[in-house]
Design a protein around this motif. Structure first.
Motif, mmCIF file in Angstrom:
data_model
loop_
_atom_site.group_PDB
_atom_site.id
_atom_site.type_symbol
_atom_site.label_atom_id
_atom_site.label_comp_id
_atom_site.label_asym_id
_atom_site.label_seq_id
_atom_site.Cartn_x
_atom_site.Cartn_y
_atom_site.Cartn_z
ATOM 1 N N MET A 258 8.123 12.372 -15.450
ATOM 2 C CA MET A 258 7.618 11.609 -16.482
ATOM 3 C C MET A 258 9.267 11.214 -16.706
ATOM 4 S SD MET A 258 4.869 11.020 -17.367
ATOM 5 C CE MET A 258 4.047 11.036 -15.271
ATOM 6 N N LEU A 259 10.568 12.091 -16.345
ATOM 7 C CA LEU A 259 11.982 11.982 -16.854
ATOM 8 C C LEU A 259 12.615 10.667 -16.340
ATOM 9 C CD1 LEU A 259 12.549 15.170 -17.239
ATOM 10 C CD2 LEU A 259 12.424 13.733 -19.443
ATOM 11 N N THR A 260 11.705 10.417 -15.165
ATOM 12 C CA THR A 260 12.368 9.179 -14.428
ATOM 13 C C THR A 260 11.629 8.064 -14.835
ATOM 14 O OG1 THR A 260 12.862 10.657 -12.485
ATOM 15 C CG2 THR A 260 12.961 8.909 -11.827
ATOM 16 N N ILE A 261 10.230 7.509 -14.693
ATOM 17 C CA ILE A 261 10.074 6.472 -15.354
ATOM 18 C C ILE A 261 10.405 6.216 -17.178
ATOM 19 C CG2 ILE A 261 7.218 5.562 -16.365
ATOM 20 C CD1 ILE A 261 5.926 7.350 -14.222
ATOM 21 N N ALA A 262 11.001 7.477 -17.163
ATOM 22 C CA ALA A 262 10.781 7.097 -18.869
ATOM 23 C C ALA A 262 12.575 6.765 -18.915
ATOM 24 C CB ALA A 262 11.808 8.008 -19.522
ATOM 25 N N ALA A 263 13.390 7.439 -17.803
ATOM 26 C CA ALA A 263 14.402 5.868 -17.124
ATOM 27 C C ALA A 263 14.544 4.993 -17.078
ATOM 28 C CB ALA A 263 15.606 7.460 -17.193
ATOM 29 N N GLY A 264 14.191 4.917 -15.866
ATOM 30 C CA GLY A 264 14.115 3.514 -15.672
ATOM 31 C C GLY A 264 13.748 2.635 -16.652
ATOM 32 N N LEU A 265 12.189 2.411 -16.975
ATOM 33 C CA LEU A 265 11.519 2.179 -18.367
ATOM 34 C C LEU A 265 13.048 1.985 -19.570
ATOM 35 C CD1 LEU A 265 8.200 2.910 -18.357
ATOM 36 C CD2 LEU A 265 8.640 0.969 -17.421
ATOM 37 N N THR A 266 12.994 2.796 -19.839
ATOM 38 C CA THR A 266 13.994 3.278 -20.602
ATOM 39 C C THR A 266 15.564 1.219 -20.143
ATOM 40 O OG1 THR A 266 13.925 4.782 -22.082
ATOM 41 C CG2 THR A 266 16.229 3.974 -22.360
ATOM 42 N N SER A 267 16.083 1.643 -18.706
ATOM 43 C CA SER A 267 16.954 1.342 -18.322
ATOM 44 C C SER A 267 16.358 -0.373 -18.328
ATOM 45 C CB SER A 267 17.590 1.418 -17.366
ATOM 46 O OG SER A 267 16.666 1.177 -15.674
ATOM 47 N N SER B 62 27.601 -3.566 -17.333
ATOM 48 C CA SER B 62 26.235 -4.621 -16.646
ATOM 49 C C SER B 62 25.595 -4.081 -14.722
ATOM 50 C CB SER B 62 27.116 -5.779 -16.284
ATOM 51 O OG SER B 62 28.106 -5.615 -15.720
ATOM 52 N N TRP B 63 26.583 -3.209 -14.436
ATOM 53 C CA TRP B 63 26.364 -2.884 -12.875
ATOM 54 C C TRP B 63 25.457 -2.094 -13.163
ATOM 55 C CZ3 TRP B 63 26.436 2.281 -12.116
ATOM 56 C CH2 TRP B 63 27.514 3.095 -12.556
ATOM 57 N N MET B 64 25.420 -1.496 -14.014
ATOM 58 C CA MET B 64 24.616 -0.343 -14.094
ATOM 59 C C MET B 64 22.630 -1.095 -14.586
ATOM 60 S SD MET B 64 23.687 3.262 -16.290
ATOM 61 C CE MET B 64 25.547 3.945 -15.144
ATOM 62 N N ALA B 65 22.590 -1.753 -15.331
ATOM 63 C CA ALA B 65 21.879 -2.496 -15.339
ATOM 64 C C ALA B 65 21.371 -3.471 -14.394
ATOM 65 C CB ALA B 65 21.901 -2.975 -17.127
ATOM 66 N N GLN B 66 21.714 -3.665 -14.059
ATOM 67 C CA GLN B 66 21.560 -4.416 -12.762
ATOM 68 C C GLN B 66 20.650 -3.383 -11.789
ATOM 69 O OE1 GLN B 66 24.295 -6.818 -11.049
ATOM 70 N NE2 GLN B 66 23.256 -7.588 -9.691
ATOM 71 N N LEU C 229 16.404 4.127 -9.978
ATOM 72 C CA LEU C 229 15.391 4.821 -10.790
ATOM 73 C C LEU C 229 13.758 5.099 -9.949
ATOM 74 C CD1 LEU C 229 16.357 5.221 -13.945
ATOM 75 C CD2 LEU C 229 16.600 6.891 -12.350
ATOM 76 N N TRP C 230 13.965 3.700 -9.673
ATOM 77 C CA TRP C 230 12.172 3.303 -8.997
ATOM 78 C C TRP C 230 11.995 4.689 -7.551
ATOM 79 C CZ3 TRP C 230 9.643 1.683 -4.791
ATOM 80 C CH2 TRP C 230 8.435 1.420 -4.529
ATOM 81 N N ALA C 231 13.434 4.529 -6.704
ATOM 82 C CA ALA C 231 12.973 5.534 -5.350
ATOM 83 C C ALA C 231 13.158 6.634 -5.776
ATOM 84 C CB ALA C 231 14.505 4.871 -4.424
ATOM 85 N N MET C 232 13.844 6.714 -7.236
ATOM 86 C CA MET C 232 13.516 8.446 -6.997
ATOM 87 C C MET C 232 12.514 9.053 -7.064
ATOM 88 S SD MET C 232 17.253 8.844 -8.968
ATOM 89 C CE MET C 232 17.335 11.286 -8.872
ATOM 90 N N MET C 233 11.710 8.482 -8.344
ATOM 91 C CA MET C 233 10.600 8.122 -8.603
ATOM 92 C C MET C 233 9.341 8.493 -7.766
ATOM 93 S SD MET C 233 7.249 6.357 -10.731
ATOM 94 C CE MET C 233 7.593 4.779 -9.130
ATOM 95 N N VAL C 234 9.449 7.904 -6.220
ATOM 96 C CA VAL C 234 8.223 7.653 -5.565
ATOM 97 C C VAL C 234 9.224 8.941 -4.433
ATOM 98 C CG1 VAL C 234 8.460 7.211 -2.880
ATOM 99 C CG2 VAL C 234 8.821 5.351 -4.529
ATOM 100 N N TYR C 235 10.081 9.833 -4.191
ATOM 101 C CA TYR C 235 10.166 10.672 -3.925
ATOM 102 C C TYR C 235 10.030 12.281 -5.048
ATOM 103 C CZ TYR C 235 12.853 14.835 -2.061
ATOM 104 O OH TYR C 235 13.501 16.218 -1.653
ATOM 105 N N TRP C 236 9.574 11.566 -6.042
ATOM 106 C CA TRP C 236 9.183 12.981 -6.709
ATOM 107 C C TRP C 236 7.797 12.855 -7.129
ATOM 108 C CZ3 TRP C 236 13.779 15.658 -7.328
ATOM 109 C CH2 TRP C 236 14.208 15.211 -7.861
ATOM 110 N N TRP C 237 7.043 11.842 -6.915
ATOM 111 C CA TRP C 237 5.539 11.847 -6.368
ATOM 112 C C TRP C 237 5.397 12.294 -5.198
ATOM 113 C CZ3 TRP C 237 1.682 11.689 -10.109
ATOM 114 C CH2 TRP C 237 1.791 11.128 -11.206
ATOM 115 N N LEU C 238 6.196 11.795 -4.154
ATOM 116 C CA LEU C 238 6.021 12.975 -2.667
ATOM 117 C C LEU C 238 5.916 14.438 -2.771
ATOM 118 C CD1 LEU C 238 7.382 10.023 -0.518
ATOM 119 C CD2 LEU C 238 4.573 10.190 -0.298
#
Length: 141
Positions: free
Chosen positions: A19-28, A37-41, A47-56
């Protein structure tokens, strides 16, 4: 019984991480000007890949972080390479907001790097969580 309690506790922590990772990803993605700019890109893909890890980790809480990392990379990279495949129904799915968030829209080599970094960061955090769980007073022997 104690092992079952630790499994429930780990699942709860992993769900919170999802949930935290999804929130951070959507916020980014929603507020790119709040970041360099490099972080926004690159933050969203990392964070998407981190979320995949957390789901697993949520689905298989007894798996080792290295195994979870391998599967998270395989899944993340597979989704990225699937963006090279274009069919009307798949492109239509990718044109929706949920489809774009899950499947992406176009292949980029840089996304593979972001996914790798995201999974490595997730492994580091997960190992810290596991260390904390083992050292906490309610941990199993």
């Amino acid at each position: 019984m104690i092992a079952a309690a630790n499994t429930r506790r780990r699942r709860l922590i992993m769900f919170a991480m999802v949930m935290l990772t999804i929130a951070a990803g959507l916020t980014s993605r929603r507020y790119p000007t709040w970041q360099p700019s490099w972080m926004a890109q690159y933050a969203g893909d990392t964070l998407w890949a981190m979320m995949v890890y957390w789901w697993l980790a949520l689905l298989v809480p007894v798996a080792r972080p290295t195994a979870l990392a391998g599967w998270a990379l395989v899944l993340s990279w597979a989704v990225e390479f699937s963006q090279l495949w274009h069919t009307p129904w798949l492109d239509g799915l990718r044109a929706t907001t949920p489809g774009a968030l899950v499947l992406g829209q176009g292949f980029l080599w840089s996304d593979l790097v972001c996914y790798t970094v995201g999974v490595l960061l997730a492994v580091l955090v997960d190992r810290a969580v596991l260390t904390f769980m083992r050292s906490s007073p309610n941990a199993s022997p």
